[in-house]
Design a protein around this motif. Structure first.
Motif, mmCIF file in Angstrom:
data_model
loop_
_atom_site.group_PDB
_atom_site.id
_atom_site.type_symbol
_atom_site.label_atom_id
_atom_site.label_comp_id
_atom_site.label_asym_id
_atom_site.label_seq_id
_atom_site.Cartn_x
_atom_site.Cartn_y
_atom_site.Cartn_z
ATOM 1 N N ARG A 127 51.261 -14.387 -45.399
ATOM 2 C CA ARG A 127 51.671 -13.005 -45.171
ATOM 3 C C ARG A 127 50.783 -11.986 -45.877
ATOM 4 N NH1 ARG A 127 55.301 -12.602 -40.889
ATOM 5 N NH2 ARG A 127 56.752 -14.357 -40.974
ATOM 6 N N GLN A 128 50.565 -12.168 -47.185
ATOM 7 C CA GLN A 128 49.707 -11.251 -47.928
ATOM 8 C C GLN A 128 48.836 -12.033 -48.902
ATOM 9 O OE1 GLN A 128 51.557 -7.898 -49.870
ATOM 10 N NE2 GLN A 128 51.993 -6.857 -47.954
ATOM 11 N N VAL A 129 47.691 -11.442 -49.242
ATOM 12 C CA VAL A 129 46.752 -12.047 -50.186
ATOM 13 C C VAL A 129 46.534 -11.096 -51.357
ATOM 14 C CG1 VAL A 129 45.532 -13.561 -48.592
ATOM 15 C CG2 VAL A 129 44.857 -11.169 -48.749
ATOM 16 N N LEU A 187 42.930 -16.435 -56.639
ATOM 17 C CA LEU A 187 43.452 -15.949 -55.370
ATOM 18 C C LEU A 187 44.860 -16.492 -55.139
ATOM 19 C CD1 LEU A 187 42.809 -14.428 -52.669
ATOM 20 C CD2 LEU A 187 42.143 -16.672 -51.762
ATOM 21 N N TYR A 188 45.774 -15.600 -54.783
ATOM 22 C CA TYR A 188 47.153 -15.953 -54.463
ATOM 23 C C TYR A 188 47.475 -15.460 -53.059
ATOM 24 C CZ TYR A 188 48.150 -16.770 -59.469
ATOM 25 O OH TYR A 188 48.153 -17.233 -60.763
ATOM 26 N N TRP A 189 48.450 -16.073 -52.434
ATOM 27 C CA TRP A 189 48.966 -15.546 -51.169
ATOM 28 C C TRP A 189 50.433 -15.921 -51.005
ATOM 29 C CZ3 TRP A 189 45.609 -19.554 -51.651
ATOM 30 C CH2 TRP A 189 45.918 -20.771 -51.052
ATOM 31 N N SER A 190 51.127 -15.113 -50.225
ATOM 32 C CA SER A 190 52.557 -15.345 -49.984
ATOM 33 C C SER A 190 52.737 -16.075 -48.664
ATOM 34 C CB SER A 190 53.321 -14.023 -49.974
ATOM 35 O OG SER A 190 52.802 -13.135 -48.996
ATOM 36 N N GLY A 191 53.764 -16.917 -48.620
ATOM 37 C CA GLY A 191 54.070 -17.679 -47.422
ATOM 38 C C GLY A 191 55.512 -17.499 -47.010
ATOM 39 N N ARG A 243 44.691 -10.295 -35.808
ATOM 40 C CA ARG A 243 45.218 -9.118 -36.478
ATOM 41 C C ARG A 243 44.704 -9.100 -37.914
ATOM 42 N NH1 ARG A 243 50.163 -6.783 -34.477
ATOM 43 N NH2 ARG A 243 49.768 -6.334 -32.282
ATOM 44 N N VAL A 244 44.927 -8.000 -38.634
ATOM 45 C CA VAL A 244 44.666 -7.920 -40.069
ATOM 46 C C VAL A 244 45.885 -7.266 -40.710
ATOM 47 C CG1 VAL A 244 43.200 -7.073 -41.925
ATOM 48 C CG2 VAL A 244 42.175 -7.702 -39.729
ATOM 49 N N GLN A 245 46.668 -8.054 -41.428
ATOM 50 C CA GLN A 245 47.872 -7.544 -42.066
ATOM 51 C C GLN A 245 47.721 -7.422 -43.581
ATOM 52 O OE1 GLN A 245 50.681 -6.481 -40.687
ATOM 53 N NE2 GLN A 245 50.334 -7.053 -38.575
ATOM 54 N N SER A 246 46.710 -8.082 -44.158
ATOM 55 C CA SER A 246 46.554 -8.042 -45.611
ATOM 56 C C SER A 246 45.096 -8.276 -45.970
ATOM 57 C CB SER A 246 47.431 -9.105 -46.270
ATOM 58 O OG SER A 246 47.362 -9.007 -47.689
ATOM 59 N N VAL A 247 44.674 -7.686 -47.097
ATOM 60 C CA VAL A 247 43.279 -7.783 -47.506
ATOM 61 C C VAL A 247 43.189 -7.744 -49.023
ATOM 62 C CG1 VAL A 247 42.966 -5.272 -47.345
ATOM 63 C CG2 VAL A 247 40.977 -6.779 -47.149
ATOM 64 N N THR A 248 42.231 -8.493 -49.581
ATOM 65 C CA THR A 248 41.945 -8.460 -51.008
ATOM 66 C C THR A 248 40.469 -8.731 -51.225
ATOM 67 O OG1 THR A 248 42.770 -9.211 -53.173
ATOM 68 C CG2 THR A 248 42.337 -10.915 -51.532
ATOM 69 N N ILE A 305 35.429 -10.416 -49.350
ATOM 70 C CA ILE A 305 36.686 -9.909 -48.821
ATOM 71 C C ILE A 305 37.435 -11.041 -48.122
ATOM 72 C CG2 ILE A 305 37.735 -8.339 -47.133
ATOM 73 C CD1 ILE A 305 35.428 -6.415 -47.698
ATOM 74 N N ILE A 306 38.702 -11.230 -48.518
ATOM 75 C CA ILE A 306 39.578 -12.227 -47.916
ATOM 76 C C ILE A 306 40.723 -11.480 -47.244
ATOM 77 C CG2 ILE A 306 40.996 -14.276 -48.303
ATOM 78 C CD1 ILE A 306 38.037 -14.697 -48.945
#
Length: 219
Positions: A77-79, A87-91, A36-41, A48-49
């Motif tokens: 969850r999101q980047v 680069l940050y992301w949520s867990g 799936r693709v739920q988040s992109v930055t 692209i991550i």
């Protein structure tokens, strides 16, 4: 834009000329990855991550396919990319049965390639409805609730500070360099708030036939 409903997931590009599909994930993924693709930055160098939102990996989009960019920690969850390029992301783990939502985590990628949790916060401080939506501005971390009227909180301060409650429910939001707030509703609409002190006043800057759940703004 991240098409979170598509299986396998898609990343799309939209501009004044229309929309096009940039990438479609291969459905034949290893067991530990969800297609799936739920988040992109985007990173400073244009790479692209993205994240599925359902596994523990961040993926890098390559000219021909993808690769695991980072793996570990809670479900990614999101980047997001801060203005200095970090680069940050949520867990956040998915609650089991009827258990309450667990605490939230924010991670970052260090310059040496290692990752670290930079903040842990309680669901009780953010409306007990945080599923991973966040943004980062010069190291300040903001999170947003999911249902009904999205509430955004600054979790970099103690106690956590309420920033604004919006008249719509957002799946993702970002602060623009012009100080505007942008957010998408997961139904194909992208909104802009020029003045957060007047949340009832906003404009729709994009209406898409794709029910995208996250977005990145090109520099």
């Amino acid at each position: 834009m991240a098409d979170g409903r598509a299986w396998p997931g898609k990343i799309l590009i939209a501009n004044e000329r229309g929309e096009r599909t940039l990438a479609v994930r291969d459905a034949r993924q290893p067991q530990e990855l969800t297609p799936r693709v739920q988040s992109v930055t985007t990173l400073r160098d244009g790479r692209i991550i993205f994240a599925s939102g359902l596994d523990r990996s961040l993926m890098e989009l390559l000219p021909r396919g993808e690769r695991v960019f980072q793996h570990g920690g809670y479900l990614a969850r999101q980047v997001r990319t801060d203005r200095d390029g970090t680069l940050y992301w949520s867990g956040l783990e998915t609650p089991i049965n009827n258990n309450p939502l667990p605490d939230g985590f924010i991670y970052k990628l260090n310059a040496d390639g290692t990752s670290q949790p930079v903040l842990t916060f309680s669901q009780g401080d953010v409306g007990k409805d945080w599923w991973g939506a966040f943004d980062v501005v010069e190291g300040r971390l903001f999170v947003g609730t999911l249902r009904n009227r999205t509430a955004i909180y600054d979790i970099s301060v103690s106690p956590v500070q309420h920033v604004v409650t919006l008249p719509v429910a957002l799946t993702a939001f970002r602060f623009g360099r012009d100080a505007s707030l942008y957010g998408c509703d997961g139904q194909g609409n992208l909104y802009r708030w020029a003045d957060r002190t007047q949340p009832e006043r906003y404009e729709t800057v994009l209406r898409s036939t794709t029910a995208f759940v996250d977005f990145a703004i090109a520099p």
